[in-house]
Design a protein around this motif. Structure first.
Motif, PDB file in Angstrom:
ATOM      1  N   LEU A 196       2.467  -2.757   0.546  1.00 34.92           N
ATOM      2  CA  LEU A 196       1.109  -2.221   0.672  1.00 34.92           C
ATOM      3  C   LEU A 196       1.144  -0.719   0.927  1.00 34.92           C
ATOM      4  N   ASN A 197       2.043  -0.286   1.787  1.00 34.86           N
ATOM      5  CA  ASN A 197       2.173   1.150   2.046  1.00 34.86           C
ATOM      6  C   ASN A 197       2.582   1.898   0.782  1.00 34.86           C
ATOM      7  N   GLY A 198       3.491   1.294   0.010  1.00 35.06           N
ATOM      8  CA  GLY A 198       3.894   1.904  -1.260  1.00 35.06           C
ATOM      9  C   GLY A 198       2.722   1.995  -2.219  1.00 35.06           C
ATOM     10  N   HIS A 199       1.932   0.926  -2.294  1.00 35.52           N
ATOM     11  CA  HIS A 199       0.760   0.939  -3.173  1.00 35.52           C
ATOM     12  C   HIS A 199      -0.266   1.954  -2.684  1.00 35.52           C
ATOM     13  N   ASN A 200      -0.436   2.049  -1.370  1.00 36.20           N
ATOM     14  CA  ASN A 200      -1.383   3.030  -0.830  1.00 36.20           C
ATOM     15  C   ASN A 200      -0.967   4.450  -1.204  1.00 36.20           C
ATOM     16  N   LYS A 209       8.132 -11.947   5.609  1.00 40.03           N
ATOM     17  CA  LYS A 209       7.236 -11.807   4.460  1.00 40.03           C
ATOM     18  C   LYS A 209       6.115 -10.824   4.779  1.00 40.03           C
ATOM     19  N   HIS A 210       5.568 -10.924   5.983  1.00 38.65           N
ATOM     20  CA  HIS A 210       4.496 -10.019   6.404  1.00 38.65           C
ATOM     21  C   HIS A 210       4.991  -8.570   6.404  1.00 38.65           C
ATOM     22  N   ASN A 211       6.175  -8.345   6.953  1.00 39.56           N
ATOM     23  CA  ASN A 211       6.734  -6.985   6.980  1.00 39.56           C
ATOM     24  C   ASN A 211       6.992  -6.466   5.567  1.00 39.56           C
ATOM     25  N   GLN A 212       7.478  -7.340   4.683  1.00 40.37           N
ATOM     26  CA  GLN A 212       7.686  -6.949   3.286  1.00 40.37           C
ATOM     27  C   GLN A 212       6.354  -6.601   2.627  1.00 40.37           C
TER      28      GLN A 212
END
Length: 174
Positions: free
Chosen positions: A78-82, A70-73
């Protein structure tokens, strides 16, 4: 003193071998007891506790693995949102720069148009037009753009300013 001497005369290899043999025997007996109780369906307290601890360990390991997934997902999202935020910020910055450039162009063009229509322009209006043009040039350079729209307008303003200064000098106002 005799007790100490007797203690030091002991063959410690035999003592350690005895302790080791005792522990090995105890382990074998417990293992045998575990197998027999398992076959008979009898659940001993220490075996139940051992089984519960093992199940708890397995459950904790499974939950930890799920948490890591879940953390990795979450990190991927988050990277996509960034990236999306960064793209939107770039778009907004470009829009802001374009708006500022456009506003400055219109300010300079309007001043030149007033001059071309023989309206009086104050000294402050000339200075403001020159300052706006300097800012305009700075923004154009910072953003790798080309100034092509207000060259004629700024020339009209410069010539009018020079003519106004010359007229004031000749009339002795300066």
């Amino acid at each position: 003193m005799n007790a100490i001497t007797d203690f030091l005369n002991l063959d410690f290899r035999l003592v350690f071998a005895g302790i080791f043999s005792f522990l090995a025997g105890l382990t074998a007996i417990l293992s045998l007891l575990e197998k027999v109780s398992g076959q008979l369906g009898i659940e001993l307290r220490f075996l139940r506790k051992k089984k519960e601890d093992h199940e708890l360990l397995l459950s904790t390991a499974k939950k930890l693995e799920q948490s890591i997934k879940k953390h990795n997902q979450d990190i991927r999202e988050l990277n996509g949102h960034n990236l999306q935020i960064e793209e939107n910020l770039d778009k907004l910055t470009k829009m802001f720069v374009d708006k500022n450039i456009n506003d400055m162009r219109w300010e300079i063009i309007n001043t030149a148009e007033k001059i071309a229509n023989h309206h009086r322009i104050s000294e402050e209006a000339y200075h403001h037009a020159f300052h706006t043009y300097d800012e305009y040039e700075k923004i154009i350079k910072e953003n790798g753009l080309v100034n092509s729209e207000i060259d004629i307008s700024i020339e009209i303003i410069k010539r009018s300013y020079q003519q106004t200064r010359k007229n004031k000098e000749e009339s002795g106002v300066l």
